[in-house]
Design an enzyme around this catalytic site. Structure first.
Site, PDB file in Angstrom:
ATOM      1  N   SER A  10     -27.422  -7.920 -98.114  1.00 34.84           N
ATOM      2  CA  SER A  10     -26.367  -8.221 -97.964  1.00 34.84           C
ATOM      3  C   SER A  10     -25.228  -8.269 -99.251  1.00 34.84           C
ATOM      4  CB  SER A  10     -26.229  -9.978 -98.108  1.00 34.84           C
ATOM      5  OG  SER A  10     -25.081 -10.456 -97.312  1.00 34.84           O
ATOM      6  N   ASP A  54     -18.511  -7.043 -96.092  1.00 30.45           N
ATOM      7  CA  ASP A  54     -20.158  -7.115 -96.237  1.00 30.45           C
ATOM      8  C   ASP A  54     -21.253  -5.752 -96.427  1.00 30.45           C
ATOM      9  OD1 ASP A  54     -21.223  -8.694 -95.635  1.00 30.45           O
ATOM     10  OD2 ASP A  54     -21.904  -9.560 -96.803  1.00 30.45           O
ATOM     11  N   ASP A  86     -24.338  -6.101 -95.116  1.00 28.48           N
ATOM     12  CA  ASP A  86     -24.806  -5.810 -93.904  1.00 28.48           C
ATOM     13  C   ASP A  86     -24.356  -6.002 -92.589  1.00 28.48           C
ATOM     14  OD1 ASP A  86     -24.448  -8.841 -94.357  1.00 28.48           O
ATOM     15  OD2 ASP A  86     -26.681  -9.387 -93.849  1.00 28.48           O
ATOM     16  N   ASP A 146     -22.955  -8.840 -91.739  1.00 28.15           N
ATOM     17  CA  ASP A 146     -22.275 -10.719 -90.914  1.00 28.15           C
ATOM     18  C   ASP A 146     -21.326 -11.366 -91.629  1.00 28.15           C
ATOM     19  OD1 ASP A 146     -23.167 -11.419 -94.008  1.00 28.15           O
ATOM     20  OD2 ASP A 146     -24.895 -12.324 -93.644  1.00 28.15           O
TER      21      ASP A 146
END
Length: 448
Positions: A104, A241, A243, A245
């Site tokens: 992440s 960010d 990833d 999400d």
């Protein structure tokens, strides 16, 4: 003994904590647990595997795919895609489960592995613990044609983009949007879908090389995005960010618009369209008091949960609410996603600007953020923060002194050996003063 799984999968320093051996063993254990029902019914389990672009994801993805195939699971390796894309594809392709390899917003040397159940939902703690318990246990290895096959599936991005476009309530024609993808998993997807939606797109942080993910770009580093928005005269900026999400935003003047403001804007938009179920927003206890006050003025109820988007999602699913999220920018729109989706959130935010003709700065005035001070107190016994009478008495006294003009929150961190002391008040000076007093009490009462 501490849990192997944290609040968002298994995460740590790649090739020390998160090794190829662990990835192999973890994927075999997951295949045993998550594929059990398919095998019992005579079906071969299928899994979707994706990753972010950090360099360690290459060998970890190979290990995960190998482990799954060796355990009799057919693998669809979709390559570099956002976490919410892997969740969506798990559901859309009717897969038994999904695997995302990402850390992440963490720095490049870290990595992590998280699993999605069928339908693209995060796993309950009990299922994660069952997977952890299976590590290292003897298992029956399939032979011959019973081993799994690995398919390099690169159609996932197009399917995900089509899904995002279908969720868009109106086009973005006339808007100029700066996209900062943190050199992460949304570097290709986010600019593409915004362009297809009609926006003029300026890209920064969209050139991943395996080493630069989250390095000075993205939702935890908004300075470059702010500067680019102002320099290009854009209407707004969107930051993801690693990833994707998460979504934070920047208005035309370069000012940050945080997750609470984004949720406030989207809650009002959904209410206006009659799509905010039960007229309720789900947020965590860390959301700013200003959001709660704003939603009350708008006739929108707020249900608060423990910190963590998984707890937000659990509450949303339990009561069929349509919108929830965190101040950090994890926003869940349950009609279109089973997890936080930064690209979807950014699209819907830009769509609200285009629909209303109002600037993002104007829309963000739906709430006034109270000054917030947060301090992590180290070197204390965090397990006693909820039971120590001296700490509880101090919290009650400071809360009473604020008399509804602010609030106090003390909680033990779920990921670090610290107690988090958060205070909101009418002024930053007042919040700092109260926070300093409470930190002193915590150190005095709970110090090791």
């Amino acid at each position: 003994m501490s849990r192997l799984f944290g609040t968002d999968g298994v995460r740590g320093l790649a090739n020390r904590d998160i090794t190829a051996e662990l990835a192999l063993d973890l994927s075999i254990a997951a295949a045993q647990v998550l594929g059990e029902e398919d095998r019992r019914d005579g079906r071969r389990p299928r899994a979707v595997v994706g990753r972010d672009p950090r360099v360690s994801g290459e060998f970890l993805s190979a290990a995960v795919c190998a482990g799954l195939a060796s355990a009799g699971v057919d693998v669809h390796n979709v390559g570099v895609l956002p976490t919410p894309a892997v969740a969506y594809l798990t559901a859309d392709m009717g897969a038994t489960f999904g695997v995302m390899i990402s850390a992440s917003h963490n720095a490049m040397p870290d990595n992590g592995i998280k699993f999605f159940a069928d339908g693209g939902h995060k796993l309950p703690d009990a299922v994660e613990d069952e997977i952890a318990d299976r590590l290292g246990q003897a298992w029956e290895r399939p032979q011959g044609a019973d081993v799994g096959r690995i398919h390099e599936n690169r159609a996932g991005q197009a399917r995900y983009v089509a899904h995002l476009l279908q969720a868009l309530p109106n086009r973005l024609d006339g808007l100029t949007v700066v996209i900062d993808a943190a050199h992460g998993a949304a570097s290709a997807v986010s600019p593409e879908v915004f362009r297809l939606s009609g926006a003029e797109v300026v890209e920064i942080g969209t050139d991943p090389d395996g080493l630069n993910i989250n390095d000075g770009y993205g939702s935890t580093h908004l300075d470059r995005l702010s500067a680019a928005v102002v320099e290009r005269g854009a209407h707004l900026g969107i930051a993801h960010d690693g990833d994707a999400d998460r979504c934070l935003a920047v208005d035309a003047e370069g000012r940050a618009v945080d997750g609470d403001q984004v949720m406030g804007i989207l809650a009002v938009a959904l209410k206006d369209r009659g799509l905010l179920r039960e007229n309720t927003l789900v947020a965590t206890v860390m959301s700013n008091l200003g959001l709660l006050q704003a939603m009350e003025r708008e006739g929108i109820a707020v249900t608060q949960t423990a910190v963590g988007d998984r707890y937000v999602l659990e509450e949303m699913r339990r009561n069929e609410h349509s919108l929830g999220g965190e101040q950090s920018g994890h926003v869940i729109i349950l009609e279109h996603a089973t997890t936080g989706d930064g690209v979807l959130t950014g699209l819907l935010l830009a769509a609200r600007v285009a629909e209303t003709g109002r600037s993002l700065a104007d829309l963000a005035t739906v709430m006034t953020r109270l000054p917030q001070v947060l301090v992590n107190v180290k070197g204390v016994d965090k397990s006693r923060v909820d039971t120590d009478e001296g700490v509880l008495t101090a919290v009650r006294a400071e809360t009473a002194a604020l008399a509804g003009t602010g609030r106090v929150l003390l909680r033990k961190s779920g990921t670090e050996p610290v107690v988090r002391v958060m205070v909101e008040a009418a002024t930053e000076e007042r919040a700092r003063e109260i926070c300093d007093r409470l930190c002193a009490v915590v150190r005095d009462r709970l110090g090791l």
